[in-house]
Every structure is written in C-alpha cells, then in structure tokens.
Motif scaffolding. Structure first.
Motif, PDB file in Angstrom:
ATOM      1  N   PHE A   1      79.332  29.024  62.369  1.00  0.00           N
ATOM      2  CA  PHE A   1      80.460  29.562  63.148  1.00  0.00           C
ATOM      3  C   PHE A   1      81.346  28.435  63.649  1.00  0.00           C
ATOM      4  O   PHE A   1      80.937  27.274  63.709  1.00  0.00           O
ATOM      5  N   GLU A   2      82.548  28.832  64.080  1.00  0.00           N
ATOM      6  CA  GLU A   2      83.493  27.903  64.728  1.00  0.00           C
ATOM      7  C   GLU A   2      84.065  28.594  65.959  1.00  0.00           C
ATOM      8  O   GLU A   2      84.263  29.820  65.925  1.00  0.00           O
ATOM      9  N   PRO A   3      84.393  27.856  66.999  1.00  0.00           N
ATOM     10  CA  PRO A   3      84.117  26.435  67.136  1.00  0.00           C
ATOM     11  C   PRO A   3      82.705  26.219  67.683  1.00  0.00           C
ATOM     12  O   PRO A   3      82.200  27.063  68.405  1.00  0.00           O
ATOM     13  N   GLY A   4      82.070  25.099  67.260  1.00  0.00           N
ATOM     14  CA  GLY A   4      80.869  24.690  67.971  1.00  0.00           C
ATOM     15  C   GLY A   4      79.583  24.497  67.214  1.00  0.00           C
ATOM     16  O   GLY A   4      78.597  24.136  67.840  1.00  0.00           O
TER      17      GLY A   4
ATOM     18  N   ALA B   1      84.451  33.523  54.657  1.00  0.00           N
ATOM     19  CA  ALA B   1      84.823  33.401  56.077  1.00  0.00           C
ATOM     20  C   ALA B   1      85.096  34.793  56.644  1.00  0.00           C
ATOM     21  O   ALA B   1      85.697  35.643  55.973  1.00  0.00           O
ATOM     22  N   PHE B   2      84.649  35.025  57.864  1.00  0.00           N
ATOM     23  CA  PHE B   2      84.970  36.248  58.596  1.00  0.00           C
ATOM     24  C   PHE B   2      85.985  35.918  59.677  1.00  0.00           C
ATOM     25  O   PHE B   2      85.848  34.916  60.380  1.00  0.00           O
ATOM     26  N   GLU B   3      87.003  36.767  59.824  1.00  0.00           N
ATOM     27  CA  GLU B   3      88.048  36.548  60.817  1.00  0.00           C
ATOM     28  C   GLU B   3      88.359  37.852  61.541  1.00  0.00           C
ATOM     29  O   GLU B   3      88.075  38.941  61.033  1.00  0.00           O
ATOM     30  N   GLY B   4      88.973  37.698  62.715  1.00  0.00           N
ATOM     31  CA  GLY B   4      89.389  38.869  63.484  1.00  0.00           C
ATOM     32  C   GLY B   4      89.550  38.500  64.940  1.00  0.00           C
ATOM     33  O   GLY B   4      89.122  37.424  65.362  1.00  0.00           O
TER      34      GLY B   4
ATOM     35  N   ALA C   1      91.950  30.299  59.320  1.00  0.00           N
ATOM     36  CA  ALA C   1      92.931  31.314  59.718  1.00  0.00           C
ATOM     37  C   ALA C   1      92.915  31.541  61.225  1.00  0.00           C
ATOM     38  O   ALA C   1      93.938  31.927  61.809  1.00  0.00           O
ATOM     39  N   SER C   2      91.768  31.291  61.868  1.00  0.00           N
ATOM     40  CA  SER C   2      91.713  31.481  63.330  1.00  0.00           C
ATOM     41  C   SER C   2      92.685  30.543  64.031  1.00  0.00           C
ATOM     42  O   SER C   2      93.318  30.922  65.029  1.00  0.00           O
ATOM     43  N   THR C   3      92.808  29.313  63.542  1.00  0.00           N
ATOM     44  CA  THR C   3      93.727  28.366  64.200  1.00  0.00           C
ATOM     45  C   THR C   3      95.178  28.801  63.988  1.00  0.00           C
ATOM     46  O   THR C   3      96.007  28.728  64.902  1.00  0.00           O
ATOM     47  N   LEU C   4      95.484  29.253  62.774  1.00  0.00           N
ATOM     48  CA  LEU C   4      96.864  29.697  62.521  1.00  0.00           C
ATOM     49  C   LEU C   4      97.172  30.932  63.367  1.00  0.00           C
ATOM     50  O   LEU C   4      98.256  31.048  63.951  1.00  0.00           O
ATOM     51  N   ALA C   5      96.203  31.858  63.462  1.00  0.00           N
ATOM     52  CA  ALA C   5      96.453  33.101  64.206  1.00  0.00           C
ATOM     53  C   ALA C   5      96.499  32.851  65.722  1.00  0.00           C
ATOM     54  O   ALA C   5      97.444  33.289  66.391  1.00  0.00           O
ATOM     55  N   TYR C   6      95.491  32.143  66.258  1.00  0.00           N
ATOM     56  CA  TYR C   6      95.419  31.968  67.718  1.00  0.00           C
ATOM     57  C   TYR C   6      96.418  30.912  68.215  1.00  0.00           C
ATOM     58  O   TYR C   6      97.180  31.166  69.148  1.00  0.00           O
TER      59      TYR C   6
END
Ligand code: TMP
Length: 201
Positions: free
Chosen positions: A34-37, A8-11, A94-99
């Motif tokens: 990718f997410e979301p979509g 997974a890539f995050e940022g 991690a995107s959901t936890l971060a955003y």
C-alpha cells in the motif's frame, strides 16, 4: 523468469478498495502492499503526511507522496515483479494526480513529470477504480476517527473523485472502473473477470 503482474487499486477514502485489493492478492498469491507507508522510510513519511499539526503545504505533501512512491517502487514493487511475483498495491500514482493535482490544485504537468521520475517504467498492468459518490463514502467513514485527508471538505473529495474518473477515461484500456456501491461479492466477481484475463504466465 517472467515478470509478475502489477495491479493498482484506486478510489476515494472508504471506496472499498482495500477490501478488494486484499481479496485479489489472496486469490492470486500476489504481494499485497500500500501507499503511503509500506517501507521503513514510508512509515515515517506517512506519520508526517497524516499529521495536521505540521501545516504542510500542498507542494510539500505532493513531494513526500512521490518520495514514498520512489522508495516503494525501488525497494518493494520492482524487486518483486522482477523476481516473478505479482503485486497488488492499495493506491499508486493516480492517487497523487487525483488528490494533490485535482484535489489540492498542484500543477498536473509537474506532478506527471515527477511521477515519471519516481516510478520509471514500473506501470500497473491494470488500475482498478472503485467509484463511490462522496456522500456514500462520507457516511461509511462516519464512525471512524477522520485523518487529515478524510476531514477535508466534500468539495475536495468531489474534485478527487472527478480526477480519478478523468484519469481513467484518458487511459481506458489500462483501467477498470466499477460502481463501488454494489455488493462486495458482486464487485469481486467483476474484478475477477478482468483480472483473470491478464497475462498470468
Ligand atoms: P489510505 O487511507 O488509503 O491509507 O491513504 C491515506 C491518505 O493518503 C488517503 O486519504 C489518500 C492520501 N493519498 C494522497 O493524497 N496522495 C497519494 O499519492 C497517496 C498514495 C495517498
């Protein structure tokens, strides 16, 4: 058949993660997603999630992100991994936890429980965080039409960035954190050193 490798890539927005995700997927012949979509249902959720006119609450936003992820895992990611195909995703849990957690202030414990329900045992073998200061990211985004998330305040993006860094420090062995302000090829080389060491059967 061996299970595929899952990366997974995050940022934050404009961290350069999509470019690097594409490079890794292409080099290793992995499925790029990718997410979301990136499911038929997710494409519809994405239009809602980016639509500022809906006045979506933070809780609704979090639950829609998680619905997108549950569908993505069950219909795209897990079937590919089980079939022995490796998967690179541009954003994951991690995107959901971060955003939604660090950024919007949605209860982290609740988000973690709901994330577990959405992903089950489908956890990345490696999460790569491209860390970029929010003013650098904002300058990179300046020429684009900002979406609902990109038009949030610098404070919001600072909280999201700190959230990603905290999550990475809590799970250091499963994360690679890189300075995303470096040259694209330098970053790709550092990623490749770590990715090449994964268990590619
Ligand atoms: P993208 O620009 O990477 O396609 O993602 C669209 C926006 O969605 C981005 O600003 C980050 C946001 N997002 C969340 O807020 N929570 C999530 O769980 C995910 C996957 C994305």
């Amino acid at each position: 058949m061996s299970r595929g490798v899952f990366i997974a890539f995050e940022g934050i927005d404009a961290s350069g993660k999509s470019t690097q995700a594409r490079r890794v997927a292409s080099k290793y012949g992995a499925l790029l997603t990718f997410e979301p979509g990136d499911t038929p249902m997710g494409a519809q959720l994405r239009t809602w999630l980016l639509d500022a006119t809906l006045l979506m609450t933070s809780q609704s936003e979090a639950l829609l992100m998680l619905a997108d992820r549950a569908q993505h895992v069950a219909t795209v990611i897990e079937p590919a991994l089980v079939a022995g195909r490796s998967v690179v995703t541009d954003r994951f849990a991690a995107s959901t936890l971060a955003y939604q957690g660090y950024g919007r202030g949605v209860d982290l414990g609740g988000l973690i429980a709901a994330t577990n329900m959405a992903v089950g045992s489908c956890i990345p073998d490696l999460t790569i965080l491209l860390d970029v200061p929010t003013d650098v990211a904002a300058a990179r985004r300046a020429s684009n039409n900002a979406d609902r998330f990109e038009s949030e305040s610098q404070d919001f993006h600072d909280r999201v960035r700190e959230g990603f860094l905290s999550l990475a420090s809590m799970n250091a062995e499963l994360w690679l954190v890189l300075d995303g302000t470096q040259d694209e090829d330098v970053i790709a080389g550092l990623i490749d050193e770590r990715v090449a060491a994964l268990d590619w059967f």
